[in-house]
Motif scaffolding. Structure first.
Motif, PDB file in Angstrom:
ATOM      1  N   THR A 112       0.832  -1.202   0.000  1.00  0.00           N
ATOM      2  CA  THR A 112       0.000   0.000   0.000  1.00  0.00           C
ATOM      3  C   THR A 112       0.863   1.248   0.000  1.00  0.00           C
ATOM      4  OG1 THR A 112      -1.783  -1.099   1.202  1.00  0.00           O
ATOM      5  CG2 THR A 112      -1.747   1.303   1.288  1.00  0.00           C
ATOM      6  N   LYS A 154      -1.692  -0.820  -4.130  1.00  0.00           N
ATOM      7  CA  LYS A 154      -2.873  -0.126  -3.645  1.00  0.00           C
ATOM      8  C   LYS A 154      -2.461   1.284  -3.263  1.00  0.00           C
ATOM      9  CE  LYS A 154      -6.487  -0.254  -0.107  1.00  0.00           C
ATOM     10  NZ  LYS A 154      -6.991  -0.937   1.114  1.00  0.00           N
ATOM     11  N   GLN A 156      -3.757   4.771  -1.872  1.00  0.00           N
ATOM     12  CA  GLN A 156      -4.909   5.307  -1.153  1.00  0.00           C
ATOM     13  C   GLN A 156      -4.582   6.651  -0.525  1.00  0.00           C
ATOM     14  OE1 GLN A 156      -5.613   2.163   1.709  1.00  0.00           O
ATOM     15  NE2 GLN A 156      -4.452   3.205   3.304  1.00  0.00           N
ATOM     16  N   ASN A 157      -5.656   7.420  -0.282  1.00  0.00           N
ATOM     17  CA  ASN A 157      -5.536   8.729   0.365  1.00  0.00           C
ATOM     18  C   ASN A 157      -4.502   9.605  -0.330  1.00  0.00           C
ATOM     19  OD1 ASN A 157      -7.378   7.897   2.362  1.00  0.00           O
ATOM     20  ND2 ASN A 157      -5.733   6.954   3.536  1.00  0.00           N
ATOM     21  N   SER A 179     -10.283   1.206  -9.103  1.00  0.00           N
ATOM     22  CA  SER A 179     -11.184   1.894  -8.176  1.00  0.00           C
ATOM     23  C   SER A 179     -10.425   2.613  -7.062  1.00  0.00           C
ATOM     24  CB  SER A 179     -12.160   0.891  -7.549  1.00  0.00           C
ATOM     25  OG  SER A 179     -13.056   1.557  -6.675  1.00  0.00           O
ATOM     26  N   GLY A 180     -10.924   3.792  -6.716  1.00  0.00           N
ATOM     27  CA  GLY A 180     -10.294   4.611  -5.694  1.00  0.00           C
ATOM     28  C   GLY A 180      -9.313   5.619  -6.243  1.00  0.00           C
ATOM     29  N   SER A 181      -9.072   5.582  -7.558  1.00  0.00           N
ATOM     30  CA  SER A 181      -8.126   6.508  -8.174  1.00  0.00           C
ATOM     31  C   SER A 181      -8.816   7.813  -8.533  1.00  0.00           C
ATOM     32  CB  SER A 181      -7.527   5.890  -9.445  1.00  0.00           C
ATOM     33  OG  SER A 181      -6.870   4.684  -9.174  1.00  0.00           O
ATOM     34  N   GLN A 182      -8.149   8.910  -8.221  1.00  0.00           N
ATOM     35  CA  GLN A 182      -8.644  10.213  -8.624  1.00  0.00           C
ATOM     36  C   GLN A 182      -7.468  11.150  -8.861  1.00  0.00           C
ATOM     37  OE1 GLN A 182     -10.976  12.085  -5.564  1.00  0.00           O
ATOM     38  NE2 GLN A 182      -9.547  11.578  -3.933  1.00  0.00           N
ATOM     39  N   HIS A 210     -15.196   3.660  -7.851  1.00  0.00           N
ATOM     40  CA  HIS A 210     -15.179   5.082  -8.197  1.00  0.00           C
ATOM     41  C   HIS A 210     -13.814   5.461  -8.772  1.00  0.00           C
ATOM     42  CE1 HIS A 210     -19.023   6.146  -6.310  1.00  0.00           C
ATOM     43  NE2 HIS A 210     -18.708   5.229  -5.406  1.00  0.00           N
TER      44      HIS A 210
END
Length: 344
Positions: A112, A154, A156-157, A179-182, A210
């Motif tokens: 992560t 992974k 995240q944040n 998913s979770g990617s922005q 998302h």
């Protein structure tokens, strides 16, 4: 036996961050990671930098810089966590983890990368009008990396992620945005061989997914299975939105532009389901080149959750010097300027 990077596994030397002073207990491990990288990068034979599992390593901004003497794999099994001390980013607010000028690089392992974006979001003008607007660190940057493989991580944040000026050849997706990617930006990408550049797959096992604010700007794909693809499973939920594919060259690509809301990657046939991940606000702009199949554009969306806000602008895709075909179902599509082929 050889790895994907083309080196003999017997010749690979392992460099464990714990052997260079990292504790993995959430304390600052920046210096230990720097020293581990320098040792691995200077090895004359293929090297593996190992981040052990079930450990948490806090890192201040750090650049893993090449060129290295040989191919290098970074195996992240544990967690890399960005420092929450905003003063640690005083030299450059835009960067946290950077891989720069590295050839024959693989970053993988199933661990992560925690960008600790909450501290930046809480202090952002987007949530507090009284605060001034400032940059936030990009969690992971690949710049000018050739023969790059990034998989099974992974993230995240994270506020943002950048991949730029990189040459990627693999047996799978050159870039897979899950998913979770922005706020993902990929620029100056050369892809091939490989499957292509993909959003997804999303919604596997009726899950919620998302992805938002993704830009791929400036890419060349050669001989890949797909060009730029969005793939979602039936039965999923959530949204893939605000996605831009711009200034892309295709050379003998089988499926240059494809949205598949009925993606099914299993032995038995997937059941037809009413739910789907909503795909909306997707721009395809200035995409040119050749397709190895007759259908250069395939947009196959859900009947219950049709694709919305799909824009095709400045598209010129051909097959064997002739006009290619487009097949578009259950999608609201706007065509601007010269578009060939056009949706039927």
């Amino acid at each position: 036996m050889s790895s994907k990077m083309g080196r003999s596994l017997a010749a690979v030397k392992t460099f464990n961050v714990n052997d260079y002073g990292a504790k993995g207990d959430g304390s600052d491990a920046t210096e230990a990671f720097n020293n581990t990288w320098k040792a691995a990068c200077s090895a004359s034979q293929g090297s593996v930098l190992v981040v052990p599992k079930n450990k948490n390593y806090l890192l201040k901004p750090i650049t893993f810089e090449g060129p290295c003497k040989s191919s290098i794999t970074v195996q992240i099994y544990g967690t890399l966590q960005a420092s929450a001390d905003r003063s640690a980013y005083s030299k450059d607010l835009t960067r946290w983890l950077v891989f720069e000028n590295v050839q024959n690089l693989a970053v993988e392992g199933g661990g992560t990368i925690n960008g600790n974006g909450k501290i930046w979001w809480e202090n952002s003008c987007k949530v507090n009008d009284d605060l001034s607007c400032k940059d936030a660190p990009t969690a992971l940057i690949f710049y000018n990396c050739k023969n790059l493989v990034v998989k099974n991580l992974k993230i995240q944040n994270a506020q943002t992620m950048h991949i730029s000026s990189s040459v990627i050849g693999t047996g799978d997706d050159c870039i897979s945005i899950v998913s979770g990617s922005q706020k993902v930006q990929a620029t100056g990408i050369t892809c091939g061989p490989g499957i292509g550049i993909s959003i997804g797959s999303l919604g596997d096992g009726n899950s919620e997914a998302h992805v938002s604010d993704v830009t791929v700007n400036g890419a060349t794909l050669t001989g890949t299975t797909n060009g730029v693809r969005i793939k979602t499973w039936q039965g999923g939920s959530g949204r893939a939105s605000n996605i831009k594919f711009q200034n892309i060259e295709m050379h003998n690509v089988k499926n240059p532009i494809i949205i598949d809301q009925k993606y099914c990657d299993q032995d038995k046939q997937c059941k037809s389901q009413s739910r789907a991940v909503q795909v909306q606000n997707v721009l395809y702009q200035n995409i040119r080149g050749t397709s190895s199949s007759s259908e250069a554009i395939q947009i196959d969306c859900s009947e219950k959750f049709p694709c919305k806000g799909i824009v095709l602008q400045g598209i010129d895709l051909r097959v064997g010097g002739k006009a290619a075909k487009a097949e578009c179902n259950n999608a609201k599509i706007t065509e601007k300027g010269n578009v060939s082929p056009r949706c039927t």
